[in-house]
Structures are given as structure tokens and as C-alpha cells.
Design an enzyme around this catalytic site. Structure first.
Site, mmCIF file in Angstrom:
data_model
loop_
_atom_site.group_PDB
_atom_site.id
_atom_site.type_symbol
_atom_site.label_atom_id
_atom_site.label_comp_id
_atom_site.label_asym_id
_atom_site.label_seq_id
_atom_site.Cartn_x
_atom_site.Cartn_y
_atom_site.Cartn_z
ATOM 1 N N LYS A 86 0.805 -1.237 0.000
ATOM 2 C CA LYS A 86 0.000 0.000 0.000
ATOM 3 C C LYS A 86 0.833 1.279 0.000
ATOM 4 C CE LYS A 86 -2.579 -2.611 -0.677
ATOM 5 N NZ LYS A 86 -2.989 -2.607 -2.085
ATOM 6 N N SER A 87 2.102 1.131 -0.388
ATOM 7 C CA SER A 87 2.984 2.302 -0.438
ATOM 8 C C SER A 87 3.229 2.780 -1.863
ATOM 9 C CB SER A 87 4.332 1.968 0.212
ATOM 10 O OG SER A 87 4.139 1.624 1.547
ATOM 11 N N GLY A 88 2.548 2.161 -2.830
ATOM 12 C CA GLY A 88 2.755 2.565 -4.229
ATOM 13 C C GLY A 88 3.464 1.502 -5.053
ATOM 14 N N THR A 89 3.401 0.269 -4.597
ATOM 15 C CA THR A 89 4.057 -0.852 -5.294
ATOM 16 C C THR A 89 3.597 -0.948 -6.757
ATOM 17 O OG1 THR A 89 3.689 -2.009 -3.193
ATOM 18 C CG2 THR A 89 4.585 -3.318 -5.024
ATOM 19 N N TRP A 91 2.228 1.210 -8.729
ATOM 20 C CA TRP A 91 2.673 2.368 -9.529
ATOM 21 C C TRP A 91 4.158 2.241 -9.870
ATOM 22 C CZ3 TRP A 91 2.968 8.008 -7.235
ATOM 23 C CH2 TRP A 91 3.065 8.932 -8.276
ATOM 24 N N HIS A 150 8.277 -7.308 -0.975
ATOM 25 C CA HIS A 150 7.795 -6.671 0.257
ATOM 26 C C HIS A 150 8.687 -7.061 1.438
ATOM 27 C CE1 HIS A 150 4.288 -4.918 -1.467
ATOM 28 N NE2 HIS A 150 3.533 -5.994 -1.524
ATOM 29 N N SER A 180 -5.113 3.063 3.316
ATOM 30 C CA SER A 180 -5.135 2.261 2.098
ATOM 31 C C SER A 180 -5.250 0.768 2.434
ATOM 32 C CB SER A 180 -3.851 2.547 1.307
ATOM 33 O OG SER A 180 -3.875 1.897 0.075
ATOM 34 N N GLY A 304 -5.628 7.015 -4.863
ATOM 35 C CA GLY A 304 -4.361 7.462 -5.454
ATOM 36 C C GLY A 304 -3.976 8.879 -5.065
HETATM 37 P P1 A3P Z 1 -5.015 4.417 -1.960
HETATM 38 O O1 A3P Z 1 -5.673 3.245 -1.333
HETATM 39 O O2 A3P Z 1 -4.644 5.477 -0.962
HETATM 40 O O3 A3P Z 1 -5.790 4.985 -3.091
HETATM 41 P P2 A3P Z 1 0.178 -0.751 -3.529
HETATM 42 O O4 A3P Z 1 0.342 -0.666 -4.987
HETATM 43 O O5 A3P Z 1 1.470 -0.738 -2.779
HETATM 44 O O6 A3P Z 1 -0.745 -1.836 -3.147
HETATM 45 O O7 A3P Z 1 -0.503 0.630 -3.083
HETATM 46 C C1 A3P Z 1 -1.823 0.918 -3.421
HETATM 47 C C2 A3P Z 1 -2.024 2.400 -3.314
HETATM 48 O O8 A3P Z 1 -1.403 3.060 -4.424
HETATM 49 C C3 A3P Z 1 -3.506 2.759 -3.381
HETATM 50 O O9 A3P Z 1 -3.631 3.934 -2.593
HETATM 51 C C4 A3P Z 1 -3.676 3.035 -4.861
HETATM 52 O O10 A3P Z 1 -4.804 3.794 -5.173
HETATM 53 C C5 A3P Z 1 -2.388 3.768 -5.163
HETATM 54 N N1 A3P Z 1 -2.026 3.725 -6.595
HETATM 55 C C6 A3P Z 1 -2.149 2.684 -7.449
HETATM 56 N N2 A3P Z 1 -1.727 3.035 -8.670
HETATM 57 C C7 A3P Z 1 -1.339 4.319 -8.600
HETATM 58 C C8 A3P Z 1 -0.822 5.230 -9.564
HETATM 59 N N3 A3P Z 1 -0.650 4.901 -10.817
HETATM 60 N N4 A3P Z 1 -0.525 6.476 -9.138
HETATM 61 C C9 A3P Z 1 -0.699 6.831 -7.844
HETATM 62 N N5 A3P Z 1 -1.202 6.015 -6.898
HETATM 63 C C10 A3P Z 1 -1.516 4.764 -7.264
#
Ligand code: A3P
Length: 340
Positions: A86-89, A91, A150, A180, A304
Site C-alpha cells: 500500500k505504499s505505491g508498489t 505504480w 515486500h 489504504s 491514489g
Molecule cells: P489508496 O488506497 O490510498 O488509493 P500498492 O500498490 O502498494 O498496493 O498501493 C496501493 C495504493 O497506491 C492505493 O492507494 C492506490 O490507489 C495507489 N495507486 C495505485 N496506482 C497508482 C498510480 N498509478 N498512481 C498513484 N497512486 C496509485
């Protein structure tokens, strides 16, 4: 220059993986079932192994971490993208996959790009899943292998630590990680009477009981390595990446060995990748379907945004988390950047 992978696992591959996961579970269960245990967020239990909480009966789990430590062989050319869930993996996977493979798709229509049809998780694998594969993910010996993980830094397989390979770490504000994770866990809990309350999620998070947590120990482990070995580890934050994605992507591309050329800059390649990997685009591409392990694609794309925690945490909760962060990150300049 390209890093060949298989976007999208075939069903047959997945059946093989499921069988391998059962075998690995059996191989390690006598050891890890004696570890400290807590109730899980997305899985039944979390087990404490080497100071961190891990899921079980999952592709990224205590048993696959243990098997990875026992068998995985890193190469010095490998690249690892490390994050807490949930840290932006998702993305980060998309950005690095699109950057490293850009030459393979540059003469094709945008619609032919794997990220226009597949979840980034199907394009770039977790190293923890390699032990489940019947054949290795990467088949091109001439290009770096790129894996996500992770795992906490101190639990990485010895060969990763010894190989000197590059690591990118992405950290996110703990309050947004909590929010998240809370929503993600509830999406995966099929029975509505099983839903977590935010109070319970908050308490577990503050105790450090989250998959791959405690949050603070995970971040600190990688952050310190980045300070000591900046050529080896690049430390990014979700918040900085959001603020100026193109600028950060240029740095990231250089670090992982795929710098943008002047010609590519002139053609707008950086902006193209930023847009391909934008939250809006990936959410649209992933609005239907599911990963082979059953998680709906849309579960990875919620808001996001930076700062959604303000819609969930009370003032008191926010102060408690700030206090823990101050104590845990004492002496590190992380306190003033993304984490409060
Ligand atoms: P939120 O739940 O705050 O929206 P992970 O990929 O580590 O599982 O993290 C998921 C978080 O990254 C979610 O946050 C998701 O919406 C956000 N996320 C996924 N794709 C993204 C992107 N392309 N740009 C920015 N945030 C993104």
C-alpha cells in the site's frame, strides 16, 4: 536493453503455482507455526519472523519468504523494487516496467502496450513468487531481471545482500498506508460481518501488526542503507513521486540503468510513460478482471491521493501516529519529509 517477462500468467502456470505453494507451506509449517502469531488483515494469521509480521497461505508470505531465502540466487545485475504493501508498489512496478521495456513497444500503437491490458502485477513479478514458478520469469540472460519485493531489508536472501545489485525503495506516509490497507483488507473480506472497523485497523497498525510491518522498522531498514550506500539504494517517497512524477522518473530511470536520451526527451517519452502509468489510466485499464490469485484488479486503484488519511483519522489518532513516528524515526530526516 529490454527486460523480458511474461505479462499475464497463464491458467496452467497458476495451477502449478498453487500446487507449489501447498508444497512450500507443508515444508515450512512446522517451523513458522511456532512463531508469534496475530490475526491477519487479508489472511487468517500473521506470523512474526525475523522481527516482521508475514501473511501465510499467500504468494507473498512467511513460507515463500523462507523458501526464497533458502533457494533464490540473485545476480549482480538484478534490480529490486522494495515497498511495504500500500505504499505505491503497483505504480512503481508500472513506471519501472514501462521505462525498462520502452524500446520493445516504441514502434507499436499505445494500445499494444501490456500496461494497457494487464495489471502491473502481471507484468513485473514479486521475487517471493519465483519459488512457486515452474519456469523462471526472466528468460533473457542479456538484460537485468527486475523483481518487486515486500521483504524487509534484513530478510532479503543473502545472495541479494551480497550481490551488490540495485534496490529502489518507495515509502509512503504511514497514515495513508494505514487507510489504504484498511480499505484493501475490507475489499478482500468477502463476508460483510467480517469487515474490520477502522479502530481495530488503527490499533493493529500502531502495534506494528501489518503484513511485512512494523511500518517504521521496514522503512528505517531501507532508509539507512540508502544513506550509507546511495549508489546501491535509491529511496523514494510516494508523496515526492506524486508532486513531480516526470522529474522523479528521470532520476529513477537513470538509477536503474535506463536513462532517457535527449532524443527521447525531445519526443516526450518521459511524459508518455508518466501518463501511461498515471492513476487515472491504470484504474481505467484495470476496472474489470482479476489477478490469477483472485484479487480483483480494481482493488489496487482506490483514490491514489496524498493525505486521504485526513478523511479517516481523528485528531487524536493522528497525534498518536505522529508521536510513534517521531520516536521511531528519531535522528532521521524522514520525520520532516513524507512521514508526518
Ligand atoms: P489508496 O488506497 O490510498 O488509493 P500498492 O500498490 O502498494 O498496493 O498501493 C496501493 C495504493 O497506491 C492505493 O492507494 C492506490 O490507489 C495507489 N495507486 C495505485 N496506482 C497508482 C498510480 N498509478 N498512481 C498513484 N497512486 C496509485
Amino acid at each position: 536493453m529490454s527486460s523480458v517477462t511474461k505479462p499475464g500468467l497463464e491458467d496452467d502456470d497458476y495451477q502449478g503455482e498453487e500446487a507449489n505453494l501447498a508444497l512450500i507451506f507443508d515444508r515450512y509449517k512446522d517451523r513458522f507455526t511456532s512463531f508469534p502469531k496475530e490475526k491477519g488483515w487479508m489472511t487468517e494469521d500473521l506470523y512474526k519472523y525475523q522481527g516482521f509480521w508475514h501473511q501465510s497461505k499467500n504468494v507473498v508470505s512467511v513460507e515463500t519468504v523462507m523458501a526464497t531465502q533458502d533457494t533464490f540466487q540473485a545476480l549482480p545485475t538484478d534490480i529490486y523494487l522494495a515497498t511495504l504493501p500500500k505504499s505505491g508498489t503497483t505504480w512503481l512496478k508500472a513506471l519501472v516496467f514501462a521505462t525498462a521495456n520502452r524500446n520493445m513497444y516504441k514502434d507499436k500503437p499505445l494500445s499494444a502496450h501490456p500496461l494497457q491490458t494487464s495489471n502491473p502485477h502481471s507484468c513485473l513479478p514479486f521475487v517471493e513468487c519465483e519459488v512457486l514458478r515452474t519456469s523462471p520469469t526472466y528468460v533473457n540472460p542479456h538484460s537485468p531481471r527486475i523483481f518487486a519485493t515486500h521483504m524487509p531489508y534484513t530478510s532479503l536472501p543473502q545472495s541479494v545482500l551480497d550481490s551488490g545489485c540495485r534496490i529502489v525503495y518507495m515509502c509512503r506516509n504511514p497514515k495513508d498506508v494505514l487507510v489504504s490497507l484498511f480499505h484493501f483488507a475490507n475489499k478482500l473480506r468477502v463476508n460483510s460481518h467480517d469487515l474490520m472497523t477502522f479502530d481495530v485497523a488503527f490499533e493493529m497498525f500502531t502495534k506494528g501488526v501489518i503484513p511485512n510491518g512494523p511500518y517504521w522498522d521496514h522503512v528505517k531498514g531501507y532508509y539507512k542503507v540508502g544513506l550509507e550506500q546511495p549508489k546501491r539504494l535509491m529511496f523514494l517517497t510516494y508523496e515526492d513521486m506524486k508532486m513531480d512524477t516526470a522529474k522523479k522518473l528521470r532520476r529513477l530511470a537513470k538509477f536503474v540503468g535506463y536513462p532517457f536520451t535527449e532524443e527521447e526527451e525531445a519526443k516526450g517519452m518521459v511524459e508518455e510513460i508518466v501518463s501511461l502509468c498515471s492513476f487515472e489510466n491504470l484504474r481505467e485499464v484495470n476496472k474489470d478482471g482479476a489477478l490469477s490469485i483472485g484479487i480483483p484488479n480494481q482493488a489496487f486503484f482506490r483514490e491514489g491521493k496524498v493525505g486521504d488519511w485526513r478523511n479517516h483519522l481523528t485528531v487524536e489518532m493522528s497525534q498518536i501516529l505522529d508521536q510513534i513516528t517521531k520516536e521511531k524515526f528519531h535522528g532521521l530526516d524522514l520525520i520532516t519529509s513524507a512521514c508526518m
